[in-house]
Write an enzyme that holds these catalytic residues in place. Structure first.
Site, PDB file in Angstrom:
ATOM      1  N   HIS A  65       0.832  -1.199   0.000  1.00 38.98           N
ATOM      2  CA  HIS A  65       0.000   0.000   0.000  1.00 38.98           C
ATOM      3  C   HIS A  65       0.862   1.243   0.000  1.00 38.98           C
ATOM      4  O   HIS A  65       2.038   1.202   0.363  1.00 38.98           O
ATOM      5  CB  HIS A  65      -0.926   0.020   1.224  1.00 38.98           C
ATOM      6  N   CYS A 195       2.051   3.550  11.787  1.00 34.48           N
ATOM      7  CA  CYS A 195       2.982   3.023  10.787  1.00 34.48           C
ATOM      8  C   CYS A 195       3.305   4.145   9.805  1.00 34.48           C
ATOM      9  O   CYS A 195       2.650   5.187   9.815  1.00 34.48           O
ATOM     10  CB  CYS A 195       2.397   1.814  10.069  1.00 34.48           C
TER      11      CYS A 195
END
Length: 683
Positions: A65, A195
């Site tokens: 992603h 993250c």
């Protein structure tokens, strides 16, 4: 609101056998739907995200992603692989692969939906259903939640459900038990997950920790710091907590809120893969009374996951110090160099500008710049030591680290003394933090007890025990450098050039750069030290300039995105920003990095052989007037640039594209040629 996933974005028979090929196959579906405008540019962003941390998860899941300027709307593509694709998960290949594409400015609603998917991936029933679904339409409905029991059939309802889940996790009105933490009632934990992209891992870790907390009978509340922003936990909830878990790969925002509590600090994937262990570990710390200053170092600064080698952790601690030191080097060095350029080298003997400063005299301004630069340079060793200690033990390490670094400067232990002081300070603080202490004094540990004890210990060691031997070693190294001449100096220049071009701004590059700047970080640097600085800067300029030249003379060997990057690389290279070559190295490392190292070594050797000197630690071509032998210096850079560009062009020209395969410069091109690569491309 347009649908994020449709049946056209589902491939239940994904045949790719590498993560790059899998990402490309799913991204091509997005391109066909007009959701991605530049396939290679988007894949480069996916690869850059993958390079930060593998996106494979336990349970056979891969979630490549990224956020990218080439994405027109938030999109999700799903692929199911019979053979599995390795995305770096500990338990092996992934058979369920989700490619998540978010625009650079994605709105909160879509990101909330993405976070909802990330949480669903922690549900075994959901992943089992995906493995057995028979057609793309059913898979699409399952992912969107249309077929979930008691779920609405609209995407907006999924978003509302996800938002409600997030609100529940950070509800500022959550009841807070009376009394001290640890009183009657379940054990209470607050956690933070984050993250680098803030799309998937952040929410998966939160879901995993919450599930493990329920199974352990623990009251666990998570603050997710994702791309859609975050809602701070209620201060009362934090105050009532018995312990803290940080599962993150980027710095936790407002970390001081959690000061004085037992803390476990790990990477975000640990929160996904072993939440029960983290809960058990932090409960054990609470029982033993182990606390930290609350702002423990990030996994990046501390060395990452538990079990990582000491050498890797040491490198990251040192890089923490170097990264904070470099701005002082640049500002101080350039001011000193400008002082010399305006007033000549005799400006170092000028009286203090507090005693004598004439507004209309250039010598006064030269002396002012020289003296300001000298003050800035005086911070180099203390800052280096202070932030090495900070990288090891966070804020409690700053005081002993800075004091130890200042002592190193005072006793002429220099750069080596700063390294030793920083490591000792960090180690002492970490040792003190492991001592079990009464709950009543935990609050004053970070601001009184730890700074007092650690500073006294570091000061004693630097003044009495190790300071003098290190100062002697520093003097010996300086004398050796001053004695370099002829072939020895040329070999040193070549070695420094190789190091500068090996990882383009990474640890090896920074070691060479710090070595050079340490030599000129004195009021009267030696001629050898200034030659070393010149060689290092010249070599560091070569890779981006060479890539810019290569994309200009043989543009067809590069993708459109790389050609655009090549235009920017002219400016970056001229400014001594080696990182300008990173996009090219990331796309084709086996050709770009060796070529850059060859050109950098030649430039470093030529600079040393020409006797070029440099008093400024940065600036590129903009400080050429401050360089000794500037004409020959520019020739050295030009030779290295041409050699690197020629090697890249030749190596890329030897590669023959595969019919229907990847575009030149894409990561897949790195693979060894096969019989298919020898076939001509169809017109």
């Amino acid at each position: 609101m347009s649908e994020m996933i449709t049946a056209d974005l589902v491939d239940l028979d994904l045949s790719a056998d590498t993560k790059e090929a899998a990402a490309r196959a799913l991204a091509e579906r997005m391109v066909a739907q007009g959701r991605v405008t530049d396939l290679d540019g988007f894949l480069a962003d996916v690869a850059a995200r993958e390079a930060q941390m593998p996106t494979g998860l336990d349970g056979g899941i891969g979630i490549p992603h990224c956020r990218s300027a080439y994405v027109t709307e938030p999109s999700l593509a799903f692929g199911r692989s019979a053979g599995g694709v390795d995305f770096g998960a500990p338990d092996g290949p992934a058979d369920l692969i989700f490619l998540i594409a978010a625009p650079a400015g994605a709105d909160d609603a879509h990101l909330t939906i993405l976070s909802s998917l990330a949480r669903q991936l922690m549900n075994a029933e959901f992943t089992s259903a995906l493995r057995s679904v028979g057609d793309p339409e059913s898979a699409t409905a399952l992912i969107r939640g249309d077929e979930a029991p008691a779920a609405s059939t609209s995407e907006d309802s999924v978003a509302a459900s996800a938002a409600a889940s997030a609100d529940a996790a950070t509800d500022s009105t959550a009841p807070v038990p009376d009394g001290d933490a640890g009183s009657d009632g379940p054990f209470r934990i607050v956690a933070v997950t984050s993250c680098p992209t803030g799309i998937a891992h952040t929410y998966m870790a939160a879901e995993s920790l919450e599930n493990a907390g329920r199974e352990a009978g623990v009251d666990l509340v998570v603050e997710t710091q994702g791309s859609a922003g975050f809602t701070r936990l209620d201060p009362a909830v934090i105050a009532a907590a018995d312990a803290v878990i940080f599962a993150h790969d980027v710095p936790v925002r407002d970390k001081d809120r959690f000061a004085g509590k037992p803390t476990v600090d790990v990477g975000v994937k640990a929160g996904i893969n072993r939440p029960a262990e983290l809960i058990s570990e932090v409960r054990g710390k609470a029982e033993r009374g182990e606390v930290t200053g609350g702002a423990t170092p990030t996994p990046v600064e501390r060395g990452g996951e538990e079990g990582e080698g000491y050498g890797s952790m040491l490198r990251k601690w040192l890089m923490s110090g170097v990264s904070y030191m470099v701005p002082f080097v640049a500002a101080g060095g350039l001011l000193i160099a400008l002082g010399f350029a305006i007033g000549g080298y005799e400006i170092k003997s000028a009286p203090s500008v507090m005693q004598h400063f004439v507004w209309t005299q250039t010598d006064s301004w030269a002396a002012l710049m020289f003296q300001i630069g000298g003050v800035a340079f005086g911070f180099l060793v203390p800052v280096l030591a202070g932030y090495i200690a900070y990288g090891m033990a966070d804020r409690p390490g700053l005081v002993p680290g800075f004091v130890g670094g200042m002592i190193a400067s005072t006793i002429n232990a220099g750069f080596l003394g700063g390294l030793a002081a920083g490591l000792i300070a960090g180690g002492v603080v970490l040792a003190i933090q492991k001592v079990k202490i009464p709950k009543a004094v935990r609050g004053i540990m970070p601001v009184v007890v730890i700074p007092l004890i650690s500073t006294a210990i570091v000061g004693f060691l630097m003044f009495v025990v190790i300071g003098k031997p290190i100062a002697s070693a520093q003097k010996g190294m300086t004398d050796w450098l001053n004695g370099l001449s002829g072939s020895n100096a040329i070999l040193l220049g070549a070695l420094l050039g190789l190091m500068m071009c090996f990882d383009l701004g990474g640890p090896v590059n920074k070691v060479a750069y710090t070595f050079a700047t340490a030599g000129i970080a004195v009021s009267n640097p030696s001629d050898s030290a200034m030659k070393i600085m010149a060689a290092v800067m010249a070599a560091g300029m070569v890779p981006p300039l060479a890539m810019a030249l290569a994309t200009t003379v043989r543009g067809r060997l590069f993708t459109e995105t790389e050609r655009e990057n090549g235009k920017a690389a002219w400016v970056l290279g001229a400014s001594f920003i080696s990182e300008g070559a990173i996009p090219f190295a990331a796309a084709d490392p086996l050709r770009v990095i060796p070529s850059s190292m060859v050109g950098g070594a030649i430039t470093g050797a030529l600079s040393m052989s020409f006797g070029a000197t440099l008093r400024a630690p940065h600036g590129g071509i903009f400080v050429v007037p401050l360089i000794g032998n500037p004409f020959l210096y520019l020739i050295a850079i030009a030779v290295g640039m041409c050699v690197t560009a020629a090697l890249v062009v030749v190596l890329k020209g030897m590669r023959k594209p595969v019919a229907g395969g990847t575009a030149p410069g894409a990561p897949e091109d790195i693979a060894a040629p096969t019989a298919d690569t020898k076939q001509p491309v169809a017109a």
